[in-house]
Structures are given as C-alpha cells and as structure tokens.
Write a protein that holds these residues in place. Structure first.
Motif, PDB file in Angstrom:
ATOM      1  N   PHE A  31       0.833  -1.208   0.000  1.00  0.00           N
ATOM      2  CA  PHE A  31       0.000   0.000   0.000  1.00  0.00           C
ATOM      3  C   PHE A  31       0.866   1.256   0.000  1.00  0.00           C
ATOM      4  CE2 PHE A  31      -1.803   3.264   2.925  1.00  0.00           C
ATOM      5  CZ  PHE A  31      -2.711   3.815   2.041  1.00  0.00           C
ATOM      6  N   GLU A  32       1.874   1.267   0.842  1.00  0.00           N
ATOM      7  CA  GLU A  32       2.734   2.446   0.942  1.00  0.00           C
ATOM      8  C   GLU A  32       3.544   2.657  -0.327  1.00  0.00           C
ATOM      9  OE1 GLU A  32       4.869   4.536   4.640  1.00  0.00           O
ATOM     10  OE2 GLU A  32       5.570   2.499   4.261  1.00  0.00           O
ATOM     11  N   LEU A  33       3.998   1.559  -0.925  1.00  0.00           N
ATOM     12  CA  LEU A  33       4.823   1.638  -2.127  1.00  0.00           C
ATOM     13  C   LEU A  33       4.013   2.027  -3.356  1.00  0.00           C
ATOM     14  CD1 LEU A  33       7.590   1.042  -3.555  1.00  0.00           C
ATOM     15  CD2 LEU A  33       6.769  -1.314  -3.847  1.00  0.00           C
ATOM     16  N   ASN A  34       2.892   1.377  -3.574  1.00  0.00           N
ATOM     17  CA  ASN A  34       2.210   1.463  -4.866  1.00  0.00           C
ATOM     18  C   ASN A  34       0.958   2.329  -4.896  1.00  0.00           C
ATOM     19  OD1 ASN A  34       3.338  -1.779  -5.048  1.00  0.00           O
ATOM     20  ND2 ASN A  34       3.881  -0.308  -6.623  1.00  0.00           N
ATOM     21  N   LEU A  35       0.557   2.866  -3.759  1.00  0.00           N
ATOM     22  CA  LEU A  35      -0.589   3.776  -3.760  1.00  0.00           C
ATOM     23  C   LEU A  35      -0.326   5.030  -2.939  1.00  0.00           C
ATOM     24  CD1 LEU A  35      -3.429   4.262  -4.808  1.00  0.00           C
ATOM     25  CD2 LEU A  35      -4.322   2.959  -2.855  1.00  0.00           C
ATOM     26  N   LEU A  36       0.083   4.846  -1.689  1.00  0.00           N
ATOM     27  CA  LEU A  36       0.290   6.008  -0.831  1.00  0.00           C
ATOM     28  C   LEU A  36       1.405   6.909  -1.349  1.00  0.00           C
ATOM     29  CD1 LEU A  36      -0.607   7.516   1.692  1.00  0.00           C
ATOM     30  CD2 LEU A  36       0.958   6.089   3.035  1.00  0.00           C
ATOM     31  N   SER A  37       2.447   6.333  -1.928  1.00  0.00           N
ATOM     32  CA  SER A  37       3.536   7.156  -2.467  1.00  0.00           C
ATOM     33  C   SER A  37       3.010   8.082  -3.570  1.00  0.00           C
ATOM     34  CB  SER A  37       4.670   6.285  -3.006  1.00  0.00           C
ATOM     35  OG  SER A  37       4.281   5.560  -4.157  1.00  0.00           O
ATOM     36  N   TYR A  38       2.106   7.574  -4.412  1.00  0.00           N
ATOM     37  CA  TYR A  38       1.526   8.389  -5.470  1.00  0.00           C
ATOM     38  C   TYR A  38       0.724   9.541  -4.873  1.00  0.00           C
ATOM     39  CZ  TYR A  38       2.545   4.760  -9.025  1.00  0.00           C
ATOM     40  OH  TYR A  38       3.152   3.889  -9.874  1.00  0.00           O
ATOM     41  N   ILE A  39      -0.062   9.216  -3.873  1.00  0.00           N
ATOM     42  CA  ILE A  39      -0.877  10.239  -3.205  1.00  0.00           C
ATOM     43  C   ILE A  39       0.013  11.334  -2.622  1.00  0.00           C
ATOM     44  CG2 ILE A  39      -2.392  10.645  -1.212  1.00  0.00           C
ATOM     45  CD1 ILE A  39      -3.450   7.714  -1.731  1.00  0.00           C
ATOM     46  N   ARG A  40       1.090  10.931  -1.994  1.00  0.00           N
ATOM     47  CA  ARG A  40       1.987  11.898  -1.365  1.00  0.00           C
ATOM     48  C   ARG A  40       2.668  12.795  -2.395  1.00  0.00           C
ATOM     49  NH1 ARG A  40       4.495   7.567   3.042  1.00  0.00           N
ATOM     50  NH2 ARG A  40       3.107   8.144   4.776  1.00  0.00           N
ATOM     51  N   PHE A  41       3.130  12.228  -3.501  1.00  0.00           N
ATOM     52  CA  PHE A  41       3.746  13.045  -4.545  1.00  0.00           C
ATOM     53  C   PHE A  41       2.743  14.042  -5.115  1.00  0.00           C
ATOM     54  CE2 PHE A  41       7.339   9.973  -5.176  1.00  0.00           C
ATOM     55  CZ  PHE A  41       8.370  10.910  -5.148  1.00  0.00           C
ATOM     56  N   ILE A  42       1.534  13.564  -5.387  1.00  0.00           N
ATOM     57  CA  ILE A  42       0.505  14.455  -5.938  1.00  0.00           C
ATOM     58  C   ILE A  42       0.213  15.596  -4.971  1.00  0.00           C
ATOM     59  CG2 ILE A  42      -1.933  14.599  -6.590  1.00  0.00           C
ATOM     60  CD1 ILE A  42      -1.609  11.658  -7.630  1.00  0.00           C
ATOM     61  N   ARG A  43       0.119  15.277  -3.709  1.00  0.00           N
ATOM     62  CA  ARG A  43      -0.153  16.294  -2.691  1.00  0.00           C
ATOM     63  C   ARG A  43       0.921  17.392  -2.716  1.00  0.00           C
ATOM     64  NH1 ARG A  43      -0.108  13.283   2.295  1.00  0.00           N
ATOM     65  NH2 ARG A  43      -2.264  12.629   1.853  1.00  0.00           N
ATOM     66  N   GLU A  44       2.165  17.013  -2.954  1.00  0.00           N
ATOM     67  CA  GLU A  44       3.266  17.981  -2.938  1.00  0.00           C
ATOM     68  C   GLU A  44       3.272  18.890  -4.164  1.00  0.00           C
ATOM     69  OE1 GLU A  44       5.362  18.551  -0.371  1.00  0.00           O
ATOM     70  OE2 GLU A  44       4.122  17.071   0.679  1.00  0.00           O
ATOM     71  N   VAL A  45       2.888  18.364  -5.328  1.00  0.00           N
ATOM     72  CA  VAL A  45       2.973  19.177  -6.554  1.00  0.00           C
ATOM     73  C   VAL A  45       1.723  20.003  -6.820  1.00  0.00           C
ATOM     74  CG1 VAL A  45       4.578  17.553  -7.626  1.00  0.00           C
ATOM     75  CG2 VAL A  45       2.130  17.359  -8.137  1.00  0.00           C
ATOM     76  N   LEU A  46       0.600  19.633  -6.222  1.00  0.00           N
ATOM     77  CA  LEU A  46      -0.665  20.296  -6.563  1.00  0.00           C
ATOM     78  C   LEU A  46      -0.673  21.806  -6.306  1.00  0.00           C
ATOM     79  CD1 LEU A  46      -3.735  18.007  -5.797  1.00  0.00           C
ATOM     80  CD2 LEU A  46      -2.810  18.778  -7.985  1.00  0.00           C
ATOM     81  N   PRO A  47      -0.127  22.289  -5.197  1.00  0.00           N
ATOM     82  CA  PRO A  47      -0.156  23.747  -5.014  1.00  0.00           C
ATOM     83  C   PRO A  47       0.499  24.506  -6.162  1.00  0.00           C
ATOM     84  CG  PRO A  47       0.392  22.660  -2.955  1.00  0.00           C
ATOM     85  CD  PRO A  47       0.415  21.598  -4.004  1.00  0.00           C
ATOM     86  N   MET A  48       1.617  23.997  -6.671  1.00  0.00           N
ATOM     87  CA  MET A  48       2.292  24.640  -7.796  1.00  0.00           C
ATOM     88  C   MET A  48       1.444  24.567  -9.056  1.00  0.00           C
ATOM     89  SD  MET A  48       6.301  23.503  -7.424  1.00  0.00           S
ATOM     90  CE  MET A  48       5.999  21.840  -6.825  1.00  0.00           C
ATOM     91  N   MET A  49       0.910  23.395  -9.337  1.00  0.00           N
ATOM     92  CA  MET A  49       0.129  23.206 -10.552  1.00  0.00           C
ATOM     93  C   MET A  49      -1.154  24.041 -10.529  1.00  0.00           C
ATOM     94  SD  MET A  49       0.536  19.147 -11.448  1.00  0.00           S
ATOM     95  CE  MET A  49       2.118  18.466 -11.960  1.00  0.00           C
ATOM     96  N   LYS A  50      -1.792  24.107  -9.377  1.00  0.00           N
ATOM     97  CA  LYS A  50      -3.008  24.922  -9.277  1.00  0.00           C
ATOM     98  C   LYS A  50      -2.696  26.399  -9.478  1.00  0.00           C
ATOM     99  CE  LYS A  50      -5.941  22.014  -6.348  1.00  0.00           C
ATOM    100  NZ  LYS A  50      -6.622  21.881  -5.024  1.00  0.00           N
ATOM    101  N   GLU A  51      -1.590  26.836  -8.917  1.00  0.00           N
ATOM    102  CA  GLU A  51      -1.216  28.247  -9.044  1.00  0.00           C
ATOM    103  C   GLU A  51      -0.952  28.624 -10.498  1.00  0.00           C
ATOM    104  OE1 GLU A  51       2.110  31.439  -7.340  1.00  0.00           O
ATOM    105  OE2 GLU A  51       2.090  29.369  -6.616  1.00  0.00           O
ATOM    106  N   GLN A  52      -0.295  27.723 -11.234  1.00  0.00           N
ATOM    107  CA  GLN A  52       0.025  28.026 -12.633  1.00  0.00           C
ATOM    108  C   GLN A  52      -1.090  27.627 -13.601  1.00  0.00           C
ATOM    109  OE1 GLN A  52       3.640  25.865 -12.335  1.00  0.00           O
ATOM    110  NE2 GLN A  52       2.887  23.992 -13.291  1.00  0.00           N
ATOM    111  N   GLN A  53      -2.171  27.025 -13.037  1.00  0.00           N
ATOM    112  CA  GLN A  53      -3.321  26.624 -13.858  1.00  0.00           C
ATOM    113  C   GLN A  53      -2.902  25.713 -15.009  1.00  0.00           C
ATOM    114  OE1 GLN A  53      -6.972  27.945 -13.598  1.00  0.00           O
ATOM    115  NE2 GLN A  53      -6.070  27.809 -11.568  1.00  0.00           N
ATOM    116  N   HIS A  54      -2.027  24.788 -14.676  1.00  0.00           N
ATOM    117  CA  HIS A  54      -1.545  23.856 -15.698  1.00  0.00           C
ATOM    118  C   HIS A  54      -0.779  22.733 -15.008  1.00  0.00           C
ATOM    119  CE1 HIS A  54       1.189  22.151 -18.733  1.00  0.00           C
ATOM    120  NE2 HIS A  54       0.285  22.512 -19.614  1.00  0.00           N
ATOM    121  N   GLY A  55      -0.971  21.525 -15.502  1.00  0.00           N
ATOM    122  CA  GLY A  55      -0.197  20.411 -14.964  1.00  0.00           C
ATOM    123  C   GLY A  55      -0.561  19.110 -15.641  1.00  0.00           C
TER     124      GLY A  55
END
Length: 262
Positions: free
Chosen positions: A113-137
C-alpha cells in the motif's frame, strides 16, 4: 510533431532504471527539464549521464525512497528549488512482492500500500499547489495491465494497481477546472529488470525454464514480442505534452494487445 515540452519541468519517481528511466529519457529528448530519482545515488549518477547524452533540456537527480514521506517532500522541494515549478509528475514505483494470498502477511500488505498507492498520493499532494497556481499540470500514474486482467501470483499488485486508476479518474474530475490532466498508463510485458525477475520467480515455482516462460508469454501477445521501454516512454511523453490537451481520466494499456477485455 513538436510536443511542446521544451522548457517544461518533469519529475519522474523511481527513474534510475526500467520504465521510469524510459519515461525520463523520452521527456528529455523532447526538451523537458527532467529530475530523476531513486534510492541509489550511484544508479542515478549513471542514468543522469546517459540521459544527458540525448537531452535537450537540463537533467538533475535527487535520492528518494518513495516509501518515506519526508523523502518525497524533500524531492519535490529540490525540484522547486532547481526550476521553480513542476509541470509534469510521473508517478512510478517498483513492483510489490510477488506471491499468493496465503503467503502474504499484514506487513506485506502495508508495504505494498505504501509503495504502490500512498507514495503516489503523497507526490501528488506535494505538486498540486504549484500546478493549481500556474493553472496547468500533467500527472501520469504508472500502474499495470493487471488493472484490466489480474496476473497470477501477483495478489498485491492486482489489489493496489486498480486503486491507482480510481485515484486518477477521481482526481481528473476534481482538477479539470485547473487545467491539470490526470491519466494512468498500464504496461503489459515490457522488457525490464522487473519482468526478468518475475519470469525467474515463475521458473523457480513451476520448474519451467525462463526461456519457455518467455516463449509462452509472447504467444499470448498479438504483436508476438515484449515491448521496448522506449515505446512505453513515448506514450508517456505524449500524454505529458500539449498534444494530449484533451485527454484526462483515461487508463491506457501499453501491452501489445495481450489483455483481452475492453
């Protein structure tokens, strides 16, 4: 075709080898600035050198164990420090332990779970503020053909990979208004170290030679061969590009036609 990737910043997790490396190579060829990551700094140094030989953008690396939350936070912070943004996130991780249900402990389930799902969730959580601010991702999540057709002896993968598809589809709806596109790419039999390892495990379990296992597998693939990593990477580069600006929430098989269901 110009994919419009020149100057875009792409972070590719678990990318010193295999499918992740293939994705990073193709993105770099198209002019994107690429940050590669894995647990092994030595592998990253060698892979960075190899990618730089064909890259039309900059290549950086960061050591990151995707099962460690702090490593993920530090990796995306590194990308932001180097380039000021992340336009493209390629979520990838090694495969979970192979084996049947009866052999899996709670620790095995938690680790997968941590390797194949939670890691994806965590990466997405980190990049979303930048992507939302630039309205592109662009967020592209690597899964497996097991999301359509479970693979014998891979109970952990068969369980968690479909969760990646559900995550991607749901996020595509939530993030569409921000022009953030989210897709899943699911490889079949692509010639990687992981495939070689799985064939070896099956050989030890069944007593059938690795050569015979490979031969039998290829019989079930309409194209009659394993896929090349570069073929997989090119599809990912397309989905990361402006050329795929109306593709989101999709789950795309890259399997040579081996999965029979639609």
């Amino acid at each position: 075709m110009d994919l419009g990737l020149k100057g875009k910043v792409a972070f590719v997790s678990a990318s010193s080898k295999g499918l992740g490396k293939g994705c990073a190579l193709e993105l770099a060829k198209e002019g994107a600035h690429v940050i590669i990551s894995s647990r092994s700094e030595q592998d990253l140094i060698e892979t960075k050198r190899e990618i730089e030989e064909v890259a039309k953008g900059k290549v950086e690396y960061v050591v990151c164990d995707v099962t460690k939350h702090e490593d993920i936070q530090n990796a995306i912070a590194f990308a932001k420090e180097k380039f000021g943004k992340v336009d493209i996130l390629i979520n990838n991780a090694g495969g979970p332990t192979a084996g049947d249900f009866s052999k899996m402990t709670d620790d095995d389930w938690y680790a997968a779970f941590e390797l194949n799902l939670l890691s994806y969730i965590r990466f997405i959580r980190e990049v979303l503020p930048m992507m939302k601010e630039q309205q592109h991702g662009r967020i592209i999540n690597l899964a497996s053909s097991s999301v359509k057709q479970p693979i014998s002896g891979l109970i952990l993968s068969n369980t968690f990979r479909p969760g990646v598809v559900g995550l991607s589809k749901t996020l595509s709806e939530e993030l569409g208004p921000y022009n953030i596109l989210v897709n899943t790419v699911s490889p079949g039999s692509i010639a990687t170290d992981r495939l070689i390892s799985l064939n070896r495990i099956r050989s030890e379990k069944t007593g059938v030679s690795v050569e015979e296992i490979e031969k039998n597998t290829k019989i079930g693939i309409p194209l009659g061969r394993y896929g090349d990593v570069s073929e997989f990477g090119k599809m990912v580069a397309f989905l990361a590009s402006d050329a795929a600006s109306y593709v989101t929430g999709s789950s795309i098989l890259i399997d040579g036609g081996s999965v029979k269901s639609i």
